[in-house]
Every structure is written in structure tokens, then in C-alpha cells.
Enzyme design. Structure first.
Site, PDB file in Angstrom:
ATOM      1  N   ASN A  19       0.819  -1.201   0.000  1.00 57.81           N
ATOM      2  CA  ASN A  19       0.000   0.000   0.000  1.00 57.81           C
ATOM      3  C   ASN A  19       0.857   1.257   0.000  1.00 57.81           C
ATOM      4  OD1 ASN A  19      -1.891   1.966   0.302  1.00 57.81           O
ATOM      5  ND2 ASN A  19      -2.825   1.153   2.146  1.00 57.81           N
ATOM      6  N   ASP A  20       1.506   1.521   1.116  1.00 58.78           N
ATOM      7  CA  ASP A  20       2.236   2.786   1.251  1.00 58.78           C
ATOM      8  C   ASP A  20       3.320   2.972   0.194  1.00 58.78           C
ATOM      9  OD1 ASP A  20       0.751   3.591   3.474  1.00 58.78           O
ATOM     10  OD2 ASP A  20       1.946   2.291   4.764  1.00 58.78           O
ATOM     11  N   ILE A  21       3.924   1.876  -0.232  1.00 58.61           N
ATOM     12  CA  ILE A  21       5.020   1.990  -1.191  1.00 58.61           C
ATOM     13  C   ILE A  21       4.528   2.364  -2.589  1.00 58.61           C
ATOM     14  CG2 ILE A  21       6.610   0.446   0.016  1.00 58.61           C
ATOM     15  CD1 ILE A  21       5.747  -1.760  -1.951  1.00 58.61           C
ATOM     16  N   TYR A  53       0.159   0.767   6.903  1.00 59.06           N
ATOM     17  CA  TYR A  53       0.700   0.823   8.260  1.00 59.06           C
ATOM     18  C   TYR A  53       0.847   2.243   8.744  1.00 59.06           C
ATOM     19  CZ  TYR A  53       5.472   2.558   7.704  1.00 59.06           C
ATOM     20  OH  TYR A  53       6.558   3.333   7.494  1.00 59.06           O
TER      21      TYR A  53
END
Lengths: 472, 135
Positions: A396-398, A436
């Protein structure tokens, strides 16, 4: 054995260890590298056994028992649990360093560090450094292990005065070492009690240092502990005047330090920032209730299969979710199915994807993905514009474009995969929850994004079924 | 202990070794030669590790973990000493024994897991010979 001969053998072992690391510059030479490492270790152990003529049975027994345990664990390990294992192993090196320092303290003559009725001051300082770092490595790694294994919640645990406590502990350790040196140089027996205090304080510091660090920062933590275990060995090497230990410790220490640096850079955060910890917890709570409902396109496996079949190039972006769902084999099946249809498939790896450096590469390798198909961040980012489908699984965040265009985002400045440039983006996710860092991903709401909600493995399985069932 | 290893490495930095007596403390020459070895090893580590391909960062961790267990050398010395006088010696031996065991878990475990990981990194299978095997 003359000391000259043993030192030369130690030199050979050191060179072997350097070759072991050098081998890792490419997958072809890596296996030979591992062999070098084993040879170096055998030379080191045999030489040392040779030097100490007595107590063979004890040493060999300990090695056999330990070796059997280590081999058993490593043979049976599931590759998805790799980060936990590495953390657990680091803790053992740390504890071993503390024990060796203790052994040296209780029998200084054997280790040639005695001086009069006490111990050389320089040896005490070196020993203390080894002990403190070893003890921090031990408890820190146990916490890392517990968080990775799920025994402890991955969330950062923070409390008021945390940093102050850590600082006080650190100063306390420094003061204890000074006391240790003053007492120990005159009276080795009295020094033993202070040594135990140094070790205890360092055990506590290791614990308090790692608990505020969240689960997703584990790549940095593991690298850092890797580095510490090396420095601990170094400290012991200084105490024992053993160049092999110093060289090996320095190699491991710098290796871990470089990995920590690489991981931090991939998150656009300073090492200091990671160590202070607490990242993510607060933000997640804040964005929870405020999240408004924006329209999201949710697709079925059939929709996705149709689009995938008509694509000519697909990039798969794996993340920790893939590891959790053990979906790497199914993902490879999907890639195989696509390749049969003439679709080009590659995998894009972000340096911090997963829970340890290189985590995704190992999982994909386990699923028989040829390593030529696995591409690093910088290289793949140029190609997303020419990509038809980006298949994001458990990451997700990446992939979050906020890192590029939203200065208010906590991950602003972090290098991310430019998946949004692909014609279509598939997001395999368990639910619409954020990553996260607790940051909403604007990618979810784009017109060219399709969400495939569900377990990473199940969704991919359905997709494979839909593709091969409806094909031809 | 005479250390030809350290001597060998410190040839390049004779100047530093010559300055040894200036160093405060009781074992200056040892400390300086150790420091020489240490600094040079850090440089070697730095250049070698930067050349490691990112795809192999996990095996790198596993193998460094295994080799850092070379600390077993110290543990063997502690365990292997003669049991002439009991008391503090026994403590030292027990600590050494446990340390040897812990380090061995790491040595064996570390090399095995590294080997397992590296065994999985495969090149692309050539399309032609593959079907031939399957009949």
C-alpha cells in the site's frame, strides 16, 4: 600449535568471510560465497579447538547440541517466517557476546587480560562495549522477534518520558562502565558484580529501545540489530586481542549499518527518526473516523481477468500482504498464465516491501520466479507509463502517490513505485483500511484503479481460474 | 599472543603503530594494532557490502548473522580451559558452554538458511529443453 600458525589460520578464515560477502554481489556467485563462509567458520573453530587442548568433549557437545537445534529450525522453517528467524538468531549472537565477556571476566588469566589482581582498564572498556551492545542486541531482537511472530502487537508502544528513560539508561550504563573500570583494574572479583549491573542495564535498554518501533519499521530494526551483533563481536575481539573476531565483527557491523541506511533512505526517514519510533500509531487513530466515503471501483475476478488478458505488459507489485497470505506461489501461477497468453510480466520490488531487506525477493525466488523478472524500484519506475496493468498485492504505502504530491502526508518524500502511471491499477486488499502509516491512499479512488477485495491468495487464485477457465 | 595477522595488516600504517606509546592505557600496542585491523576491516566491509545486489539482502543478513557467530572462538576458549581450580573457573566454563551452544545454533542455522535461500534464486529456465523432460 604456535601462535603464529593459529593467527595465520585466523587470517585465512577472515579472508573466507570477506569472500562470503563478496559472493553475494550476484546470485550466480552467491552459493560459492556461502561455501566460503562455511569453510572460514570450520577453520576458525578447528584452530581454536586445537589451541585449547582441554575441554574438547564439552565444546563438541555444546556445538553438536546447538548445531542440531539450528539445523532443525532452519530446515523446517517456512520462508515467510524468515524475518522472525533472523531476529531470533541475532538475539543469540548478542547473548553469546555477553556470556563470553562474562567468561573472560571470571577467568581473566585464560584470556590474557589480567593485570595484577585486577583486569586491564582497556580490556574492561572493550569488554563493556561488547557486553552492552550484545545485551541490547539480545533483548532488542527478542522484542523484534515477538512483534514479527505476532506474539506482541506490531503497534509501536509509546509512553511519556520514553526518550528520557532511554537517555538515562544510556548515561547509567556509561557511569557503570566507568565504575567498573575503576574497581576492576584493582579487584577482579568486585568487578564481577558491576559487570552484571552493566549487562542488566543494557538488557533493559534493548527492550525499551525497540518497543516503540512499529512493525513496518522492522526492516530498519532488523538491519540495525544485525549491525549491533557485529559490533558486539568486535568488542569481544578487542578484549581477546583476536583479529578474526574484530575483522568479522567489523564486516557484519558495516553490513548491517549499510542495510539500515538503505532501508531508511527508501522510507525517506533518518535512522534517528526510526529509532525514536512511534511512527504510524497516532496518525492511524486520527484518520480513522475522518475518512469520508469516496467512490471506489470494486471489481470481480472475471473483470480483472478480462483486462489482464488484453494487456501486453503487467507489473506485479508485492508487499507484506503477499507474505502474510503466502500468496507468492499463486502469484507465480498468475504470471505463468499471463505469459502463456503472451503477456509480459515483471515484478517490482520496493526496498522496504516486507519485513526485512530483500524479503520479497526471497519469497518470489521460493515460488520459482526467475530473478531476471524481478526489478528494483529505480529501474521499473521508468517503465510504468508503458505498462498496461499494475497488479498490487498486499502493498500500500510503497505505491502511495501522496509521497510525491502531498507535503502534508507523513510519508512525503519517500520514494514510491509510480504505479498510477500504468493504464490500469489492480489493488488486491483485504479491506479498504489504510496501510501501516495510517495514510489513505488516493490511488484507491482513481478512475483507472480497480479494487479486488479479499485475501491476497484467494483473489489471485480466482483470477487464475477465471483466466484459464474462460480462455481460448 | 604475537599476531602476524595484525602485523601484516598494520604494515601500511606503521606510522600509527609507531605512535602507539603515546596512547594512554596499559596495552597500547595491542589496542592500536586492534584498532588498525578494525578500521581497515570496516573499510573492506563498506566496499564489499555496497556491491551486494539488493535482491540478495536477505541472504546477506542470514550469512552475516552466521559469521558473526565466530564469537564462538571466545566461547571455546572459555569452555576449553583446564579444570584445575574450581570456583570462578566453573562459572567461566558454564558461561562458555552456553555461549558455544548459542553460537552453534546460529552458525549451523545461519548457513543452512542462507543455503536454502540462495538455492531458490534461479535463472530463467530456457523454454526449449523444459518440455523434453516432461514425457
Amino acid at each position: 600449535m604456535s601462535p603464529d600458525l593459529s593467527s595465520l589460520l585466523y587470517l585465512i578464515a577472515s579472508v573466507c568471510f570477506i569472500m562470503a560477502l563478496k559472493g553475494l554481489s550476484s546470485p550466480e556467485s552467491a552459493r560459492g560465497g556461502n561455501l566460503f563462509g562455511i569453510v572460514g567458520m570450520v577453520i576458525a573453530v578447528v584452530t581454536t579447538l586445537w589451541l585449547s587442548h582441554l575441554g574438547w568433549p564439552l565444546v563438541v557437545t555444546a556445538m553438536l547440541v546447538g548445531g542440531a537445534i539450528g539445523t532443525f529450525i532452519s530446515v523446517r522453517l517456512q520462508m515467510t517466517s524468515l524475518p522472525q528467524l533472523i531476529a531470533a538468531f541475532h538475539s543469540l549472537v548478542g547473548l553469546a557476546a555477553v556470556l563470553v565477556a562474562g567468561a573472560a571476566l571470571f577467568k581473566p588469566e585464560v584470556f590474557q587480560i589480567a593485570e595484577g589482581s585486577g583486569i586491564k582498564v582497556s580490556s574492561i572498556v572493550e569488554m563493556s562495549v561488547g557486553t552492552a551492545i550484545g545485551a541490547i542486541t539480545f533483548t532488542g531482537s527478542i522484542i523484534a522477534f515477538a512483534k514479527l511472530q505476532g506474539i506482541m502487537k506490531g503497534d509501536p508502544i509509546t509512553f511519556k518520558g520514553q526518550h528520557l528513560l532511554n537517555l538515562l539508561l544510556l548515561l547509567g550504563i556509561v557511569a557503570l562502565v566507568a565504575w567498573f573500570a575503576m574497581v576492576g583494574s584493582a579487584d577482579a572479583i568486585a568487578a564481577q558484580k558491576i559487570f552484571i549491573l552493566v549487562a542488566l542495564a543494557s538488557f533493559i535498554l534493548g527492550f525499551t529501545l525497540i518497543i516503540p518501533i512499529g512493525g513496518a519499521d522492522m526492516p530498519v530494526v532488523i538491519s540495525m540489530l544485525n549491525s549491533y551483533s557485529g559490533w558486539a563481536a568486535c568488542g569481544i575481539g578487542f578484549t581477546l586481542n583476536n583479529p578474526l573476531l574484530i575483522i568479522t565483527g567489523a564486516l557484519v557491523g558495516s553490513s548491517g549499518a549499510i542495510l539500515s541506511y538503505v532501508m531508511c533512505k527508501a522510507m525517506n526517514r533518518s535512522l534517528f527518526n526510526v529509532i525514536l519510533g512511534g511512527f504510524g500509531g497516532g496518525a492511524a487513530a486520527a484518520s480513522g473516523p475522518a475518512a469520508e466515503k469516496k467512490p471506489v471501483k470494486i471489481g470481480s475476478a472475471e473483470d480483472a481477468a478480462f483486462i489482464l488478458k488484453n494487456a501486453s505488459s503487467v507489473v506485479i507489485v508485492p508487499g507484506y500482504g503477499m507474505a502474510v497470505a503466502q500468496a507468492q506461489h499463486v502469484v507465480r501461477e498468475l504470471a505463468d498464465t499471463l505469459k502463456k497468453e503472451g503477456v509480459g510480466v515483471r515484478y517490482a520490488i520496493h526496498p522496504v516491501a516486507g519485513r526485512m531487506p530483500g524479503h520479497m525477493n526471497v519469497l518470489l525466488a521460493e515460488a520459482n520466479v526467475p530473478y531476471e523478472d524481478v526489478v528494483e524500484l529505480d529501474e521499473i519506475n521508468r517503465d510504468f507509463a508503458q505498462t498496461d496493468v499494475a497488479y498490487i498485492i498486499g502493498a500500500n504505502d510503497i505505491t502511495n502517490p501522496s509521497a510525491k504530491d502531498d507535503p502534508k502526508s507523513p510519508i512525503f518524500g519517500m520514494p514510491v513505485l509510480d504505479v498510477e502511471k500504468a493504464k490500469t491499477v489492480f489493488f488486491v486488499k483485504r479491506s479498504m483500511a489504510s496501510g501501516y502509516a495510517g495514510i489513505d491512499n488516493p490511488l484507491f479512488y482513481r478512475d483507472n484503479t480497480m479494487m479486488l477485495l479479499g485475501d491476497a491468495k484467494k483473489v489471485t487464485e480466482e483470477l487464475v481460474k477465471a483466466m484459464s477457465g474462460g480462455g481460448h | 599472543m604475537a599476531d602476524p595477522v595484525t602485523n601484516l595488516l598494520s604494515v601500511a600504517v606503521q606510522g600509527a603503530a609507531a605512535a602507539a606509546p603515546l596512547v594512554h592505557g596499559s596495552g597500547p600496542s595491542h589496542l592500536v594494532t586492534n584498532l588498525t585491523v578494525f578500521v581497515l576491516a570496516v573499510f573492506v566491509g563498506y566496499y564489499v557490502v555496497w556491491r551486494v545486489t539488493p535482491a540478495l539482502h536477505s541472504p546477506l543478513m542470514a550469512v552475516t548473522n552466521a559469521i558473526s557467530s565466530v564469537i564462538v572462538v571466545g566461547a571455546i576458549i572459555a569452555t576449553g580451559v583446564s579444570a584445575l581450580s574450581l570456583g570462578s573457573l566453573a562459572v567461566s566454563q558454564v558461561l562458555g558452554f552456553v555461549a558455544v551452544m548459542l553460537a552453534s545454533v546460529n552458525i549451523f542455522g545461519g548457513f543452512v538458511i542462507t543455503g536454502r535461500m540462495l538455492g531458490k534464486f534461479k535463472k530463467k529456465v530456457k523454454a526449449a529443453p523444459a518440455p523434453a523432460k516432461k514425457v
